[in-house]
Every structure is written in C-alpha cells, then in structure tokens.
Design an enzyme around this catalytic site. Structure first.
Site, PDB file in Angstrom:
ATOM      1  N   GLU A 110       0.926  -1.366  -0.101  1.00  0.00           N
ATOM      2  CA  GLU A 110      -0.034   0.087   0.303  1.00  0.00           C
ATOM      3  C   GLU A 110       1.041   1.291   0.086  1.00  0.00           C
ATOM      4  OE1 GLU A 110      -3.972  -1.105   1.973  1.00  0.00           O
ATOM      5  OE2 GLU A 110      -2.657  -1.348   3.399  1.00  0.00           O
ATOM      6  N   GLU A 130      -3.978  -9.418   3.484  1.00  0.00           N
ATOM      7  CA  GLU A 130      -5.104  -9.094   4.620  1.00  0.00           C
ATOM      8  C   GLU A 130      -6.263  -9.943   4.912  1.00  0.00           C
ATOM      9  OE1 GLU A 130      -3.082  -5.197   3.780  1.00  0.00           O
ATOM     10  OE2 GLU A 130      -3.449  -6.879   2.685  1.00  0.00           O
TER      11      GLU A 130
END
Length: 256
Positions: A110, A130
């Site tokens: 990210e 995730e």
C-alpha cells in the site's frame, strides 16, 4: 531511541532517499515509523532543491506492512489525517519512486502504491494478504488497485491474498521497471535521474492532476486542471523554459 528512518540525498542533492530501517522487524510500520515518514516527506516538499523522493527498505525487503505486535497493543500505524504510514492517504506533492527488494506485502504494498512510480526486483513478492488475517487492505490498496489495473487482476490480489509475480505486475502496468535482485535502488536512481532536470512546478502540477483525474472525470477535469495549468504556464520558470530552449542551453529553474 534512535531513528527508524534514514535519509540521504543523491543526484547532486536533488533526490531524497528515504529508507525504512527496521530490518529486524521486516520494516513493519508502527506509529513511530508513520510519524517519521510524515516528517521525511514534509522535508521532501519543503526543500526547493529536491525534485524526487525514493522510498526503500533496509535489509531483506521493502516492508511487511503493519506491525501486528504493536497493533495488538493498541498502536496504530498512522499519523494525524495522513493515513497508513503517515502518507498513504495524503502523499507528498513531490513525485516519489518506490524501490522494492524482497517483499512489499500488505501495508508495504500500500505504501508502494501511494508512490508515483514503482521499481521492483524481479524476485520480489508483492501482495495483499489481509484476507488471510480477517482484515482488509484499508490503507489505499483496494482503492488504488481498482483504479490502476484490470478488475480481475486486482480481485485476484485482494481475494486470494497470495503474492503475484513482479513480471505479471509489470505486464499490467503496476510496476514501471523490473530490476535484477539487489539493484532496485540503482534502477530507481536511474529513473529519478530522468525526472530531476525537469521543472519543479511542472512536476508538482502534473502529479496533482494525475492523482485526481480518475475522481474528477473528463468534464470536471478540464475545469479543475485550468487553474493549475495557468499557474504553471504563467510562471517565471515557464518563461525560462522557453528562453532556454530558444537559446539552446539548460534551463535554470527557480520554482516560481
């Protein structure tokens, strides 16, 4: 406590190399890292001599993302309203290149996606795992992937949680340069060298439009772009660029 971020200047002081320096923790991000990254990017924007930033990681990889041990203790890896890592939601105005060795997973990817250009070693592992921890990639990973690459590729990354080969990400346009292992910083500096001679106002204005174009849409985009274009095109540097071209000499930028 010693700093977890190290910064050095390259390319005659025009490129700021920002290094995540927690190799013992796979450069995982806690609130201290986020705070120091925010400060490093503030420095990048504040120094008129700096034209580009390079974000990298010390040790075996770029970053494993959020420090889960710190998270379990109530420490969240954000700073003020800037989002994950102190910049994922509000990146600096100055262009930034991510130089990835080893791995950039979860929040590590990210942060790379919050940069403007990505250089990755051919053997690096990039992914958003995730879902394997009952989390979602809320640090901009889902939002940016959905805008930048085909939906089904983004869905594979987000829903399987498995790493994707760098070569495939290069083919779909997410990675700008593929480097031999151990040479990501070297290739990132070569890419930075293509930027640093350009006009700072032109770089900043172009990045501003690029970042927002997908949200604006074409019709609104013309309106939003107009004042930015006018500010840059009517600057002293714009006149200097035209004059230097006519006189066949390198321009001298003043950032105004």
């Amino acid at each position: 406590m010693s700093s977890v971020i190290t910064t050095t200047t390259e390319l005659d002081g025009r490129a700021l190399v920002i290094s995540l320096n927690r190799p013992e923790a796979r450069n995982a991000v806690n609130s201290q890292v986020a705070r120091e990254l925010a400060a490093a990017f503030d420095r990048l924007d504040a120094d008129p001599d700096l034209r580009v930033g390079i974000l990298r990681g010390e040790g075996r990889g770029f970053s494993a993302g959020m420090d889960l041990k710190a998270f379990l203790e109530g420490d969240f890896p954000a700073f003020e309203d800037r989002g994950f890592g102190g910049f994922a939601q509000k990146p600096p105005r100055t262009p930034v290149i991510a130089a990835i060795e080893g791995f950039a997973v979860a929040g590590g990817l990210e942060m790379a996606l919050a940069c403007d250009l990505i250089v990755a070693a051919s053997d690096a592992k990039l992914g958003l795992p995730e879902v394997k921890r009952s989390l979602i990639a809320a640090g901009g990973g889902l939002l940016r992937l959905a805008q930048r690459i085909p939906y089904h590729v983004a869905a594979e990354i987000a829903l399987t949680g498995d790493p994707v080969p760098v070569e495939r990400l290069y083919q779909v346009g997410l990675v700008n340069r593929v480097a031999e292992p151990g040479r990501a910083l070297e290739v990132a500096l070569a890419l930075a060298a293509q930027l640093v001679d350009n006009a700072p106002l032109g770089l900043e204005g172009s990045k501003h439009v690029l970042e927002r174009a997908a949200d604006w849409g074409l019709e609104r985009g013309w309106q939003e772009q107009e004042p930015i274009m006018m500010r840059v095109n009517q600057s002293e540097d714009a006149r200097e660029g035209a004059t230097a071209f006519a006189e066949r000499r390198p321009p001298v930028w003043r950032g105004r």
